[in-house]
Design a protein around this motif. Structure first.
Motif, short mmCIF file in Angstrom:
data_model
loop_
_atom_site.label_atom_id
_atom_site.label_comp_id
_atom_site.label_asym_id
_atom_site.label_seq_id
_atom_site.Cartn_x
_atom_site.Cartn_y
_atom_site.Cartn_z
N LYS A 140 59.05 -13.86 82.48
CA LYS A 140 57.60 -14.06 82.54
C LYS A 140 56.88 -13.43 81.36
O LYS A 140 55.87 -13.95 80.87
CB LYS A 140 57.07 -13.49 83.85
N VAL A 141 57.40 -12.30 80.88
CA VAL A 141 56.70 -11.54 79.83
C VAL A 141 57.43 -11.55 78.49
O VAL A 141 57.04 -10.86 77.56
CB VAL A 141 56.47 -10.08 80.28
N SER A 142 58.51 -12.34 78.39
CA SER A 142 59.33 -12.29 77.19
C SER A 142 58.71 -13.10 76.05
O SER A 142 57.87 -13.98 76.26
CB SER A 142 60.73 -12.83 77.48
N THR A 143 59.16 -12.79 74.83
CA THR A 143 58.81 -13.60 73.67
C THR A 143 59.64 -14.88 73.70
O THR A 143 60.61 -14.99 74.46
CB THR A 143 59.11 -12.84 72.37
N ILE A 144 59.28 -15.83 72.87
CA ILE A 144 60.04 -17.07 72.79
C ILE A 144 61.49 -16.80 72.41
O ILE A 144 62.42 -17.39 72.96
CB ILE A 144 59.39 -18.06 71.80
N ASP A 145 61.69 -15.88 71.45
CA ASP A 145 63.05 -15.56 71.01
C ASP A 145 63.89 -14.96 72.13
O ASP A 145 65.06 -15.32 72.30
CB ASP A 145 63.01 -14.58 69.83
N VAL A 148 65.23 -17.37 75.44
CA VAL A 148 66.44 -18.19 75.43
C VAL A 148 67.60 -17.45 76.08
O VAL A 148 68.29 -17.99 76.97
CB VAL A 148 66.81 -18.62 74.00
N GLU A 149 67.83 -16.20 75.68
CA GLU A 149 68.95 -15.43 76.24
C GLU A 149 68.72 -15.11 77.70
O GLU A 149 69.66 -15.15 78.51
CB GLU A 149 69.17 -14.15 75.44
N LEU A 150 67.48 -14.82 78.07
CA LEU A 150 67.17 -14.54 79.47
C LEU A 150 67.36 -15.78 80.33
O LEU A 150 67.82 -15.70 81.47
CB LEU A 150 65.73 -14.02 79.60
N ASP A 151 67.02 -16.93 79.77
CA ASP A 151 67.23 -18.21 80.46
C ASP A 151 68.71 -18.40 80.75
O ASP A 151 69.11 -18.77 81.88
CB ASP A 151 66.69 -19.33 79.58
N ILE A 152 69.55 -18.17 79.75
CA ILE A 152 71.00 -18.28 79.93
C ILE A 152 71.47 -17.30 81.01
O ILE A 152 72.27 -17.65 81.89
CB ILE A 152 71.74 -17.98 78.61
N ASN A 153 70.97 -16.07 80.95
CA ASN A 153 71.36 -15.05 81.94
C ASN A 153 70.97 -15.47 83.35
O ASN A 153 71.72 -15.22 84.32
CB ASN A 153 70.71 -13.71 81.60
N ILE A 182 68.15 -25.13 75.05
CA ILE A 182 66.96 -24.37 75.44
C ILE A 182 66.12 -24.00 74.23
O ILE A 182 64.89 -24.11 74.24
CB ILE A 182 67.38 -23.10 76.21
N LYS A 183 66.80 -23.58 73.18
CA LYS A 183 66.09 -23.16 71.95
C LYS A 183 65.27 -24.31 71.37
O LYS A 183 64.10 -24.14 71.00
CB LYS A 183 67.10 -22.64 70.92
N LEU A 184 65.87 -25.49 71.29
CA LEU A 184 65.17 -26.65 70.76
C LEU A 184 63.94 -27.01 71.62
O LEU A 184 62.86 -27.29 71.09
CB LEU A 184 66.11 -27.85 70.69
N VAL A 185 64.12 -26.98 72.94
CA VAL A 185 63.03 -27.35 73.85
C VAL A 185 61.88 -26.35 73.76
O VAL A 185 60.70 -26.74 73.68
CB VAL A 185 63.56 -27.46 75.29
N GLU A 187 61.17 -24.16 71.33
CA GLU A 187 60.53 -24.16 70.01
C GLU A 187 59.65 -25.39 69.84
O GLU A 187 58.58 -25.31 69.22
CB GLU A 187 61.60 -24.10 68.92
N ASP A 188 60.08 -26.52 70.37
CA ASP A 188 59.28 -27.73 70.28
C ASP A 188 57.98 -27.59 71.07
O ASP A 188 56.91 -28.02 70.63
CB ASP A 188 60.08 -28.93 70.80
N ALA A 189 58.07 -26.98 72.25
CA ALA A 189 56.89 -26.80 73.10
C ALA A 189 55.96 -25.72 72.56
O ALA A 189 54.74 -25.78 72.74
CB ALA A 189 57.32 -26.45 74.53
N GLY A 190 56.53 -24.70 71.91
CA GLY A 190 55.73 -23.61 71.38
C GLY A 190 55.25 -22.64 72.43
O GLY A 190 54.43 -21.75 72.16
N GLU A 191 55.75 -22.76 73.64
CA GLU A 191 55.40 -21.84 74.73
C GLU A 191 56.47 -21.92 75.82
O GLU A 191 57.34 -22.80 75.79
CB GLU A 191 54.02 -22.18 75.30
N THR A 192 56.42 -21.00 76.77
CA THR A 192 57.49 -20.89 77.76
C THR A 192 57.01 -21.03 79.21
O THR A 192 57.83 -21.00 80.12
CB THR A 192 58.20 -19.53 77.63
N GLN A 193 55.71 -21.19 79.41
CA GLN A 193 55.18 -21.17 80.78
C GLN A 193 55.78 -22.29 81.64
O GLN A 193 56.12 -22.07 82.81
CB GLN A 193 53.66 -21.31 80.76
#
Length: 241
Positions: A140-145, A148-153, A182-185, A187-193
């Motif tokens: 919820k509070v992570s940066t875009i970078d 990705v790793e948290l998503d995998i986790n 995940i990274k491509l999606v 970065e393309d969206a420019g946000e994670t919400q």
């Protein structure tokens, strides 16, 4: 442990390679074969499934790309062990370049992650749900970078909650693919919400230990991720045309 008997049924539905890949996954997850075991010969699969050898080979290629199977020339096709390495970097480039096989990989992902969600809902412990919530809170509070790793986790934790070692091994082996996807999606969206919302819905369903709700939440997430990556690939092709 005695292996269960698995009966193949002839293929009737289309697209053929996708349905055939699903049947091979059913066989793999049935307990009839263990990591390190050899699959039946192509001729046996051809006779059992009622399809041509070329279709068998294409389905095996898909599962090989995913890191599920390993083809040993002159020896046969084997179910990879859980400690097998990640996908080759060439697969990541294949996703970036939009190769035709990407569609097969995308379709097979659903066949892996959805049953994982179902089993996780049925088998998870309260402690595991708390651990999953920790990852969700970080998302919820992570940066875009970091996302990705948290998503995998997050997805790996759900696999562990399924208590199925084959599923855990498969998802572990395709981390490289998922990371690129995940990274491509993102970065393309420019946000994670939007992605956080999907993961929140998955967590809520799992916390209720409702397998049907969990399956629907995971299906929705994978379908959204699929739509987004196909849009990216289409746009890239149009730019390169």
């Amino acid at each position: 442990m005695e292996k269960s008997q698995f009966e193949f049924k002839p293929i009737q539905k289309k697209p053929l390679v996708v349905e055939l890949t699903r049947r091979l996954l059913d066989y793999i997850f049935s307990g009839s074969i263990q990591p390190g075991d050899r699959l039946p010969a192509e001729r046996q699969l051809q006779d059992a499934l009622g399809v041509g050898r070329s279709a068998i080979r294409e389905a095996i290629k898909v599962l090989t790309v995913l890191g599920i199977l390993e083809v040993k020339q002159g020896d046969g096709t084997y179910l990879k062990r859980a400690d097998s390495g990640l996908l080759l970097e060439s697969i990541e480039w294949g996703l970036l370049l939009g190769e035709n096989r990407v569609q097969d990989i995308i379709e097979v992902r659903k066949e892996i992650e959805v049953p994982i969600a179902r089993l996780a809902a049925e088998r998870c412990t309260d402690n595991e749900l708390e651990e999953l919530k920790v990852i969700l809170d970080k998302l919820k509070v992570s940066t875009i970078d970091d996302f990705v790793e948290l998503d995998i986790n997050f997805h790996m934790k759900i696999a562990q909650m399924s208590k199925n070692t084959v599923f855990i091994g498969i998802l572990s082996s395709i981390q490289s693919l998922l990371r690129t996807w995940i990274k491509l999606v993102i970065e393309d969206a420019g946000e994670t919400q939007f992605s956080y919302n999907d993961h929140y819905n998955i967590y809520q369903a799992l916390s209720h230990k409702d397998s049907n709700e969990s399956v629907k939440a995971m299906e929705s997430h994978v379908e959204d991720a699929t739509d987004r990556i196909l849009k990216i690939i289409k746009e890239k092709k149009e730019m390169d045309a």
